[in-house]
Enzyme design. Structure first.
Site, PDB file in Angstrom:
ATOM      1  N   LEU A 174      -1.487  -9.284  -2.633  1.00 56.74           N
ATOM      2  CA  LEU A 174      -1.962  -9.622  -1.298  1.00 56.74           C
ATOM      3  C   LEU A 174      -0.763 -10.108  -0.510  1.00 56.74           C
ATOM      4  O   LEU A 174       0.122 -10.787  -1.054  1.00 56.74           O
ATOM      5  CB  LEU A 174      -3.014 -10.737  -1.364  1.00 56.74           C
ATOM      6  CG  LEU A 174      -4.467 -10.345  -1.632  1.00 56.74           C
ATOM      7  CD1 LEU A 174      -5.303 -11.602  -1.867  1.00 56.74           C
ATOM      8  CD2 LEU A 174      -5.048  -9.545  -0.470  1.00 56.74           C
ATOM      9  N   ASP A 175      -0.718  -9.815   0.775  1.00 55.53           N
ATOM     10  CA  ASP A 175       0.384 -10.273   1.602  1.00 55.53           C
ATOM     11  C   ASP A 175       0.432 -11.794   1.647  1.00 55.53           C
ATOM     12  O   ASP A 175      -0.584 -12.479   1.448  1.00 55.53           O
ATOM     13  CB  ASP A 175       0.255  -9.714   3.023  1.00 55.53           C
ATOM     14  CG  ASP A 175       0.443  -8.208   3.061  1.00 55.53           C
ATOM     15  OD1 ASP A 175       1.313  -7.702   2.329  1.00 55.53           O
ATOM     16  OD2 ASP A 175      -0.277  -7.545   3.830  1.00 55.53           O
ATOM     17  N   TYR A 176       1.589 -12.320   1.957  1.00 54.24           N
ATOM     18  CA  TYR A 176       1.816 -13.764   2.048  1.00 54.24           C
ATOM     19  C   TYR A 176       0.813 -14.428   2.979  1.00 54.24           C
ATOM     20  O   TYR A 176       0.325 -15.526   2.709  1.00 54.24           O
ATOM     21  CB  TYR A 176       3.248 -13.976   2.553  1.00 54.24           C
ATOM     22  CG  TYR A 176       3.687 -15.413   2.701  1.00 54.24           C
ATOM     23  CD1 TYR A 176       3.870 -16.228   1.582  1.00 54.24           C
ATOM     24  CD2 TYR A 176       3.961 -15.940   3.957  1.00 54.24           C
ATOM     25  CE1 TYR A 176       4.302 -17.542   1.713  1.00 54.24           C
ATOM     26  CE2 TYR A 176       4.403 -17.245   4.099  1.00 54.24           C
ATOM     27  CZ  TYR A 176       4.570 -18.045   2.978  1.00 54.24           C
ATOM     28  OH  TYR A 176       5.003 -19.338   3.119  1.00 54.24           O
TER      29      TYR A 176
END
Length: 207
Positions: free
Chosen positions: A46-48
């Protein structure tokens, strides 16, 4: 049988156990701050700036089966967007939109009255975003920042994105930073099958 760990990744946390840029400045939060099981790795990412369900295991074959695009594990997201999308905008997402890397596959989309999620830390700034809506999107592919690009394409930028399901596994009952362990039976037709769930939820403290 294999062990699978379901983790609710908080906002502004890397989907890995180390921060490769830690030597250049302030260290960013990593998975090591919330889960201390040795030898496990994430199946996908998952993106930051995204939140929600992340699956981890020490079984490399299982990780491959979950994350391999050929197995087309559907992923469901709850998305808070700017404004109120019209029926035409939602239909465009269902039909597939043309992005720079090609047309997306049709998505399942529905409106939600509310996100039904814990408040983000830090919360969204209401003064900057006075009018927002919640959508639930299910997609069967995993391009880079795909959901964000899809909603922006139809005129409603994503403000908050939370993954709530990957295939048969759901985020249900996990607060940000909490995780639980499941035991999986042998796969059928290339897909792992959920087995028993260890009911205890675990929460690791951020360092």
């Amino acid at each position: 049988m294999s062990a699978l760990y379901l983790l609710h990744k908080p906002y502004r946390m890397l989907s890995q156990f180390t921060d490769p840029g830690a030597g250049d400045g302030e260290r960013r939060a990593t998975l090591a701050d919330v889960i201390d099981v040795p030898g496990i790795y994430a199946a996908g990412r998952l993106d930051y700036d995204s939140e929600g369900l992340l699956l981890l295991s020490d079984d490399g074959e299982l990780i491959h089966r979950i994350s391999d695009p050929r197995h087309k594990q559907p992923k469901t997201y709850r998305v808070q967007v700017e404004g109120h999308p019209s029926d035409a905008a939602l239909q465009a997402l269902r039909d597939g939109v043309r992005l720079k890397d090609g047309r997306t596959r049709p998505a399942k989309v529905r409106r939600l009255a509310a996100g039904g999620l814990p408040e983000r830390d830090p919360p969204l700034e209401a003064k900057r975003h006075p009018v927002t809506s919640w959508l639930e999107l299910t997609i069967s592919e995993g391009r880079n920042r795909q959901v964000r690009r899809m909603t922006a394409h139809v005129g409603h930028p994503t403000l908050r994105l939370v993954r709530v399901a990957i295939g048969p596994w759901r985020l249900d009952g996990l607060a940000p930073g909490e995780w639980r362990r499941e035991t999986l039976h042998a796969p059928r037709a290339g897909r792992p099958r959920p087995g028993g769930t260890t009911p205890t939820r675990h929460r690791g403290g951020r360092r």
